[in-house]
Design a protein around this motif. Sequence first.
Motif, PDB file in Angstrom:
ATOM      1  N   GLY A  47       0.566  -1.032  -0.032  1.00 35.74           N
ATOM      2  CA  GLY A  47       0.611   0.027  -0.261  1.00 35.74           C
ATOM      3  C   GLY A  47       0.499   1.108   0.246  1.00 35.74           C
ATOM      4  O   GLY A  47       2.023   1.114   0.144  1.00 35.74           O
ATOM      5  N   ARG A  48       0.276   2.082  -0.174  1.00 32.25           N
ATOM      6  CA  ARG A  48       0.888   3.158  -0.092  1.00 32.25           C
ATOM      7  C   ARG A  48       0.528   4.902   0.423  1.00 32.25           C
ATOM      8  O   ARG A  48       1.594   5.430   0.704  1.00 32.25           O
ATOM      9  N   LEU A 131      -6.758  -4.485  -6.363  1.00 32.48           N
ATOM     10  CA  LEU A 131      -5.636  -3.618  -5.120  1.00 32.48           C
ATOM     11  C   LEU A 131      -5.494  -2.668  -4.624  1.00 32.48           C
ATOM     12  O   LEU A 131      -4.970  -2.636  -3.355  1.00 32.48           O
ATOM     13  N   LEU A 132      -6.157  -1.312  -5.116  1.00 35.01           N
ATOM     14  CA  LEU A 132      -6.640   0.137  -4.423  1.00 35.01           C
ATOM     15  C   LEU A 132      -6.938  -0.130  -2.964  1.00 35.01           C
ATOM     16  O   LEU A 132      -7.356   0.993  -2.799  1.00 35.01           O
ATOM     17  N   GLU A 137      -7.203   3.099  -0.523  1.00 35.43           N
ATOM     18  CA  GLU A 137      -7.171   4.217  -1.805  1.00 35.43           C
ATOM     19  C   GLU A 137      -8.320   4.637  -2.097  1.00 35.43           C
ATOM     20  O   GLU A 137      -9.045   4.030  -2.625  1.00 35.43           O
ATOM     21  N   ARG A 138      -8.620   5.966  -2.614  1.00 36.22           N
ATOM     22  CA  ARG A 138     -10.175   6.358  -3.335  1.00 36.22           C
ATOM     23  C   ARG A 138      -9.981   5.808  -4.753  1.00 36.22           C
ATOM     24  O   ARG A 138      -9.352   6.136  -5.203  1.00 36.22           O
ATOM     25  N   ILE A 139     -10.831   5.534  -4.927  1.00 37.47           N
ATOM     26  CA  ILE A 139     -11.092   4.965  -6.626  1.00 37.47           C
ATOM     27  C   ILE A 139     -12.035   5.978  -7.044  1.00 37.47           C
ATOM     28  O   ILE A 139     -13.044   6.139  -6.368  1.00 37.47           O
ATOM     29  N   ALA A 140     -11.463   5.965  -8.506  1.00 41.48           N
ATOM     30  CA  ALA A 140     -13.761   6.468  -9.124  1.00 41.48           C
ATOM     31  C   ALA A 140     -13.416   5.985 -10.854  1.00 41.48           C
ATOM     32  O   ALA A 140     -12.380   5.729 -11.427  1.00 41.48           O
ATOM     33  N   ARG A 151     -13.820  -1.186   0.490  1.00 39.71           N
ATOM     34  CA  ARG A 151     -12.445  -2.325   0.783  1.00 39.71           C
ATOM     35  C   ARG A 151     -13.287  -3.122  -0.710  1.00 39.71           C
ATOM     36  O   ARG A 151     -12.444  -3.500  -0.768  1.00 39.71           O
ATOM     37  N   ASN A 152     -14.288  -3.461  -0.935  1.00 42.05           N
ATOM     38  CA  ASN A 152     -14.956  -3.489  -1.598  1.00 42.05           C
ATOM     39  C   ASN A 152     -15.542  -2.799  -2.995  1.00 42.05           C
ATOM     40  O   ASN A 152     -16.151  -2.976  -4.236  1.00 42.05           O
ATOM     41  N   GLY A 153     -14.253  -2.443  -3.587  1.00 40.69           N
ATOM     42  CA  GLY A 153     -14.374  -1.221  -5.060  1.00 40.69           C
ATOM     43  C   GLY A 153     -14.510  -1.776  -6.039  1.00 40.69           C
ATOM     44  O   GLY A 153     -14.877  -1.081  -7.101  1.00 40.69           O
TER      45      GLY A 153
END
Length: 302
Positions: A47-48, A131-132, A137-140, A151-153
Motif C-alpha cells: 500500500g502507499r 488492489l487499490l 485508496e480512493r478510486i473512481a 474495501r469492496n471497491g
Amino acid sequence: MARIGEAAGPVVPRDALARARQRASLVPDLLVEARRVVNTVIAGWHGRRRRGIGENFWQFRPYVEGESMASIDWRRSARDDHIYVRDKEWEAAHTVWLWADPSPSMLFKSQGATVSKESRALVLILALAELLSRGGERIAWPGLTDPFAARNGAERLAARLLHAADLPARPDLLPLRRFSDIILAGDFLDPVEETQQWLDPLAQRGVRAHLIEIADPAEETFPYSGRTEFRDPETGQKLTAGRAESLTEDYRLLYDARRAELAAWCRKLGWSYTVNHTDRLASDALVRVHTALSAEVGQGAR
C-alpha cells in the motif's frame, strides 16, 4: 492508423443497448478473473500509506528531543519508562481514476489471443480497483462513479458497469484534479495527435496518467495473406486486399511508430506506458502499473 477489423474478429454490435448488454454479461466472470489475478500478485503489493499529516493512527515511536510536546501520547508513555509519540498516517490528497476503453475495436480477438481486448482491459481495471481498495485508496471511474473508498471497491465498480446503459468512447476528464492519478486501459489505435489532444489537459492540471495499451498478437504481427477483407469496427469501412502479405512491412512500421511516439510522449510528461498482450498474463501489467503508481508518491505529476 487503420484498425484490423473482421479478418479474425467477432461481429461488432453497433447498437448501444446491445453493447451494454454484452458488457454486462461479461462483468461477473471478469470480476472473478480479476480477483484471481489479484491473488497472484498480492504478496508483492504494498500500500502507499505512510507516516505524515492525517487523522488516522499510524504507529507509536520513541520521542526525539526537540519535537513538540503536543505530539507525545502520555497514556502510552505512562505504561513504561519511555516517552512515545503518536504518529498519524500520511493521507494522499488524490484519487486514482480508472477507465477501460469501451470502443467497438476493443472487441477484437484473433485466433492467437486467449481473450478479447475488452475483456483484458476490464479485468485489469477491476483488478486494480480490488488492489487499490484493499490498500485504502480512493478510486473512481470518470463519468460513472464519484470518488469513493471501500474495501469492496471492485465489486462496487463492477455493479455500476453492469447497469451502465452506455459508456462514451472518451469520458469527460474535467473532474480530475492535481495530484490525482488516472489509469487508462485501451488499444490507443487512434492517431497519436488525437490521443495527445485528449490527454494533454491532464498534464496541464498536474494529473499523472498511466496508459495500458491492450494489444492483440495479430495487431503486431499482421499474420494475413491472400485475399483478405478488413473492416474498421469504428466506422464500418471495408478494405479488400488481394495479397494481404504485401501490406505487412508498411503496416508494422506504422504500428510500431505509433506506439513508440505515444510512449515517448508519456515518458516526457513523467507518465507511464505499459503494453499488455492478450496472449500473455494480465498480472504482468499490474506489477508494472503498481511500480509506476508508487513512484514519487505525494509529489504529484511531473
